[in-house]
Design an enzyme around this catalytic site. Structure first.
Site, short mmCIF file in Angstrom:
data_model
loop_
_atom_site.label_atom_id
_atom_site.label_comp_id
_atom_site.label_asym_id
_atom_site.label_seq_id
_atom_site.Cartn_x
_atom_site.Cartn_y
_atom_site.Cartn_z
NE ARG A 1 -3.22 0.16 3.11
CZ ARG A 1 -4.42 0.58 2.73
NH1 ARG A 1 -5.15 -0.16 1.92
NH2 ARG A 1 -4.90 1.72 3.15
NE ARG B 1 5.34 8.93 -4.44
CZ ARG B 1 4.49 9.26 -3.50
NH1 ARG B 1 4.87 10.01 -2.49
NH2 ARG B 1 3.24 8.87 -3.57
NE ARG C 1 -4.35 -5.61 15.93
CZ ARG C 1 -3.81 -5.95 17.10
NH1 ARG C 1 -4.05 -7.14 17.65
NH2 ARG C 1 -3.02 -5.08 17.74
NE ARG D 1 -3.75 6.10 12.14
CZ ARG D 1 -4.19 5.74 10.93
NH1 ARG D 1 -3.45 5.94 9.86
NH2 ARG D 1 -5.36 5.16 10.78
CD GLU E 1 -5.81 5.27 14.52
OE1 GLU E 1 -5.97 6.45 14.17
OE2 GLU E 1 -5.67 4.34 13.72
CE1 TYR F 1 -6.51 -1.28 5.32
CE2 TYR F 1 -4.64 -2.75 5.42
CZ TYR F 1 -5.19 -1.51 5.61
OH TYR F 1 -4.39 -0.51 6.11
CG ASP G 1 -7.84 2.00 0.46
OD1 ASP G 1 -7.74 1.94 1.70
OD2 ASP G 1 -6.85 1.98 -0.30
N1 UDP Z 1 2.95 1.11 8.21
C1 UDP Z 1 4.09 1.15 8.99
N2 UDP Z 1 4.54 2.36 9.43
C2 UDP Z 1 3.91 3.52 9.15
C3 UDP Z 1 2.76 3.50 8.34
C4 UDP Z 1 2.29 2.27 7.91
O1 UDP Z 1 4.67 0.12 9.30
O2 UDP Z 1 4.39 4.58 9.62
C5 UDP Z 1 2.45 -0.20 7.76
C6 UDP Z 1 1.45 -0.79 8.76
O3 UDP Z 1 1.63 -2.19 8.80
C7 UDP Z 1 0.13 -0.43 8.13
C8 UDP Z 1 0.44 -0.56 6.64
O4 UDP Z 1 1.79 -0.10 6.52
O5 UDP Z 1 -0.90 -1.31 8.55
C9 UDP Z 1 -0.49 0.22 5.74
O6 UDP Z 1 -0.43 1.59 6.11
P1 UDP Z 1 -1.63 2.61 5.82
O7 UDP Z 1 -1.14 3.97 6.19
O8 UDP Z 1 -2.13 2.37 4.45
O9 UDP Z 1 -2.70 2.11 6.90
P2 UDP Z 1 -4.18 2.66 7.28
O10 UDP Z 1 -4.16 4.16 7.20
O11 UDP Z 1 -5.15 1.97 6.37
O12 UDP Z 1 -4.30 2.19 8.71
#
Ligand code: UDP
Length: 382
Positions: free
Chosen positions: A172, A176, A248, A278, A299, A347, A349
């Site tokens: 996901r 870059r 989860r 976060r 969170e 999962y 979007d």
């Molecule tokens: N992830 C991570 N560190 C970060 C952000 C994301 O390890 O700082 C991993 C984590 O396993 C997460 C996945 O990447 O579940 C997908 O991230 P995304 O931001 O797409 O998750 P969402 O916003 O859907 O919770």
């Protein structure tokens, strides 16, 4: 014309309902909550006036022009670019991993092609076909960046080792070799001006649609309808006869602040020693609005118990075995189609949910027109 029941007033239910209503069917939509929009629900906060993403942040992004056209029919979308930061080891970095992150993290001033070559040295090129989250990370960013940004966060988020998770979860996120810090690749990105709940209410605003909130689904309801679309949890429909599919859930610890708490909408915390994943500061999700007061959520992720709200389907081997038994049960159930994140245990979007809902409605109308049985799934969970 048919009489249709939709269980759940999130995006799946609302979009299917709207499409069928426009095709002349009579649609009832029930939801056990007191509001529509499911986990996308937004609400004005009394204390601050901020539009809260009550069940956590939802940022609309898509490459699907038809889906973008669809949502913008029902709401103005304001420009919003998701720029995420991560606090690790006492410093703040830019995500997704980009040239700024790489240069800052390694204390370098690399140009794009130099950074690419540098990361290739860090990467474990012996992994040719990464299967797990950990392999994907080691292959594409190397151990140091993996351990700083992904390992701890992922353990907190998913409650297991990254070596047990599929590579698809990390896919996901882009890497870059320039300074583009837009979290998403997609062409279209934005926020509905008055929030997601107002958007879903607009989708549901049709003379052939009746919405009943605070109404739980009961299997006996199906008898009154020609067809049912069920967007609740798949295992719940069968009273958990095969066990509970693992999810989860999230806990949000709200706190308020006078002014600007963190200067951005989403601040991740990569370290395992910080118990939350976060902090989201909700006024930054509506950058076109001005608010002095601020509301933030810390969170926390944990295993979903029977009384919790399911968020992320876990889908490890054990869950997939159980899922296949539920799929077999669903395929033996006439008159019900299972849809959406919970109905198909995936999962998803928001844009994918809407795309599938549009296709499901089309598929249903084709079945009706051609006198064919309506399948349990238009999109297979496995
Ligand atoms: N992830 C991570 N560190 C970060 C952000 C994301 O390890 O700082 C991993 C984590 O396993 C997460 C996945 O990447 O579940 C997908 O991230 P995304 O931001 O797409 O998750 P969402 O916003 O859907 O919770």
């Amino acid at each position: 014309m048919s009489y249709i029941l939709l269980v759940g007033a999130g995006f799946s239910g609302a979009v299917i309902g709207r499409e069928l209503a426009e095709a002349g069917h009579d649609v009832d939509i029930i939801d056990q909550r007191l509001h529509v929009a499911g986990n996308c629900h937004t609400e004005r906060d009394e204390y601050s006036g901020v539009m809260l993403h009550v069940y956590g942040p939802h940022i609309f992004h898509t490459d699907d022009a038809q889906v973008w056209e669809y949502v913008t029919r029902f709401s103005v979308f304001k420009p919003y670019v998701n720029r995420v930061k991560s606090t690790v080891g006492g410093a703040v970095y830019s995500l997704p991993i980009n040239l700024h992150t790489i240069n800052q993290f390694f204390g370098k001033t690399l140009r794009p092609d130099e950074a690419k070559a540098f990361i290739e040295q860090q990467a474990d090129t012996s992994i040719s076909d990464p299967q797990t989250f950990e392999e994907q990370a080691l292959r594409f960013v190397g151990r140091d960046l993996y351990e700083a940004f992904f390992k701890g966060y992922t353990k907190k988020q998913w409650g297991c080792e990254p070596s047990e998770l599929p590579a698809s979860i990390l896919k996901r996120l882009p890497v870059r070799f320039n300074y583009n810090d837009n979290y998403f690749f997609h062409r279209f990105q934005g926020m509905p001006e008055h929030g997601y709940t107002a958007l879903v209410e607009k989708i549901l605003d049709h003379e052939n649609i009746t919405v009943k909130l605070n109404t739980a689904f009961d299997p006996s309801m199906t008898e009154q309808y020609d067809h049912v679309f069920y967007s609740g949890p798949l295992d719940g429909y069968f009273s958990f006869s095969e066990g509970r599919l693992g999810y989860r859930t999230l806990d949000f610890e709200r706190f308020t602040y006078q002014g600007d708490y963190q200067g951005c909408a989403v601040m991740n915390y990569g370290e395992e020693s910080v118990p939350f994943t976060r902090i989201t500061e909700h006024k930054h999700f509506s950058p076109w609005e001005k608010h002095e007061r601020s509301v933030c959520y810390r969170e926390y992720s944990r295993a979903c118990g029977p009384d919790d709200i399911p968020y992320y389907p876990i889908r490890l081997v054990k869950e997939k075995e159980m899922l296949s038994r539920y799929v077999a049960l669903a395929e033996n159930t006439e008159g019900v189609t299972f849809v959406g994140r919970l109905g198909t245990y995936r999962y998803l979007d928001m844009d994918v949910t809407i795309r599938e809902a549009l296709d499901t409605a089309r598929g249903f109308l084709d079945c009706v027109e051609n006198n064919q049985p309506v399948p349990a799934f238009f999109v297979k969970p496995l």
